[in-house]
Enzyme design. Structure first.
Site, PDB file in Angstrom:
ATOM      1  N   SER A 178       0.824  -1.209   0.000  1.00  8.45           N
ATOM      2  CA  SER A 178       0.000   0.000   0.000  1.00  8.45           C
ATOM      3  C   SER A 178       0.863   1.266   0.000  1.00  8.45           C
ATOM      4  CB  SER A 178      -0.967  -0.052   1.178  1.00  8.45           C
ATOM      5  OG  SER A 178      -1.973   0.899   0.999  1.00  8.45           O
ATOM      6  N   ASP A 207      -9.763  -4.439  -4.824  1.00  4.25           N
ATOM      7  CA  ASP A 207      -9.214  -3.419  -3.913  1.00  4.25           C
ATOM      8  C   ASP A 207     -10.102  -2.177  -3.943  1.00  4.25           C
ATOM      9  OD1 ASP A 207      -7.638  -1.534  -2.520  1.00  4.25           O
ATOM     10  OD2 ASP A 207      -5.769  -2.377  -3.300  1.00  4.25           O
ATOM     11  N   HIS A 235      -7.421  -5.290  -1.013  1.00 11.18           N
ATOM     12  CA  HIS A 235      -6.273  -4.463  -0.639  1.00 11.18           C
ATOM     13  C   HIS A 235      -5.368  -5.182   0.358  1.00 11.18           C
ATOM     14  CE1 HIS A 235      -4.012  -0.807  -0.171  1.00 11.18           C
ATOM     15  NE2 HIS A 235      -4.211  -0.778   1.143  1.00 11.18           N
TER      16      HIS A 235
HETATM   17  O1  9J3 Z   1      -1.187   2.150   3.098  1.00 12.62           O
HETATM   18  C1  9J3 Z   1      -2.367   2.063   2.746  1.00 12.62           C
HETATM   19  O2  9J3 Z   1      -3.141   1.123   3.099  1.00 12.62           O
HETATM   20  C2  9J3 Z   1      -2.874   3.202   1.922  1.00 12.62           C
HETATM   21  C3  9J3 Z   1      -4.322   3.241   1.733  1.00 12.62           C
HETATM   22  C4  9J3 Z   1      -4.984   4.306   2.592  1.00 12.62           C
HETATM   23  O3  9J3 Z   1      -5.402   4.031   3.683  1.00 12.62           O
HETATM   24  O4  9J3 Z   1      -5.059   5.530   2.057  1.00 12.62           O
HETATM   25  C5  9J3 Z   1      -5.934   6.457   2.721  1.00 12.62           C
HETATM   26  C6  9J3 Z   1      -5.241   7.762   2.875  1.00 12.62           C
END
Ligand code: 9J3
Ligand code: ZN
Length: 300
Positions: free
Chosen positions: A169, A215, A247
């Site tokens: 992510s 996702d 995700h």
């Molecule tokens: O590191 C992630 O899971 C990024 C996805 C996220 O929560 O973005 C929102 C700002």
């Protein structure tokens, strides 16, 4: 260290070559083990791969680990180093792995022993704060690699010219940031990456991006796919979209992620072309792969 069987010893007579070849085969077969294979590529480690060896829960190397306290480092939040226990095969390439937003090393820790057992030193890290953004996570991955190769207790086991980055992510977004900042990195693997910046013309590091078809946090249409498209078309790059995935699929043991990540790391960190066949031709659409894109054959 590895030795060429054909440079070993010398016999005379008309069957000398055959005798030497048979002796080498017998020696390799008898000794077995990860170090038994003699390589023309000095970075090659471990036996010839098979579909089942890259899918296995563990590779040929027994793995040890050492915890790194956040209090003992700067520039990142500490972590755990997973490394092949034996020193018989010389040095290994190394990778650092970052978790995502609000997450800890525990969210990506399955990758530590899974990848290290194939012949890599793997550093799963915590970030300074769980809210750090992708650019910061990129800097932290690089700080972790510097610690790993310069100050860690396993620094002598690492080939510091053969390094890579992975992340989930925002950590995946961070792995692109790290590659952009340090073109000498040999491989990057963003897992369901999240990054607002979609333009990556500076990247020179071979990059494999995993997306997940389901996702809804970092949808592939606004993250993984444009991030892939934002890499240079001349780059060794690939995009694999996991089928029936979310995700958070990269947060648990996953054979599809493992087998193609191992292949990418071996191919580009170790220059090990024995793994090229798992990457090219691109994997077909299947129960586990929703879509694949990439340049084949690879150019570096
Ligand atoms: O590191 C992630 O899971 C990024 C996805 C996220 O929560 O973005 C929102 C700002
Ligand atoms: Zn798609």
């Amino acid at each position: 260290m590895q030795q060429h069987p054909h440079t070993r010893g010398r016999t005379s007579g008309r069957f000398a070559g055959l005798t030497a070849a048979l002796a080498a085969v017998v020696a390799l077969t008898t000794l077995g083990g990860p170090g038994a294979h003699a390589a023309d590529n000095p970075y090659e480690r471990g036996p010839a791969p098979t579909e089942s060896s890259i899918e296995a829960l563990r590779g040929p190397y027994a793995v040890s680990d050492v915890s790194v306290s956040s209090l003992s480092v700067s520039g990142f939040g500490g972590g755990t180093i997973y490394y092949p226990t034996s020193t018989a095969d010389g040095t290994f390439g190394a990778i650092a792995v970052s978790p995502g937003f609000t997450a800890y090393q525990s969210s990506i820790s399955w990758l530590g022993p899974r990848l290290a057992s194939q012949g890599f030193v793997v550093f799963t890290i915590d970030t300074n704060t769980t809210l750090d953004q992708p650019a910061s996570r990129g800097d932290q991955l690089l700080a972790a690699l510097d610690y790993l190769t310069q100050r860690s207790s396993v620094r002598g086991r690492i080939d510091s010219s053969r390094l890579g980055v992975m992340g989930h992510s925002m950590g995946g977004g961070g792995s692109l940031e790290a590659a952009k900042d340090r073109p000498s990195l040999q491989a990057a693997i963003p897992l369901t990456p999240w990054n607002l910046d979609k333009t990556w013309p500076e990247v020179r590091t071979p990059t494999l991006i995993f997306g997940a078809d389901g996702d809804t946090v970092a949808p592939v249409s606004t993250h993984a796919e444009p991030l892939y498209t934002g890499l240079p078309s001349s780059l060794d790059r690939a995009y694999l979209e996991l089928n029936g995935a979310t995700h958070f699929t990269p947060n648990s043991s996953n054979t599809t992620i493992a087998k193609y990540s191992i292949s990418w790391l071996k191919r580009f960190i170790d220059n090990d072309t024995r793994y090229e066949r798992f990457l090219c031709p691109l994997p077909q659409r299947s129960l586990t792969i929703e879509e694949s894109r990439g340049n084949c054959p690879h150019t570096s």
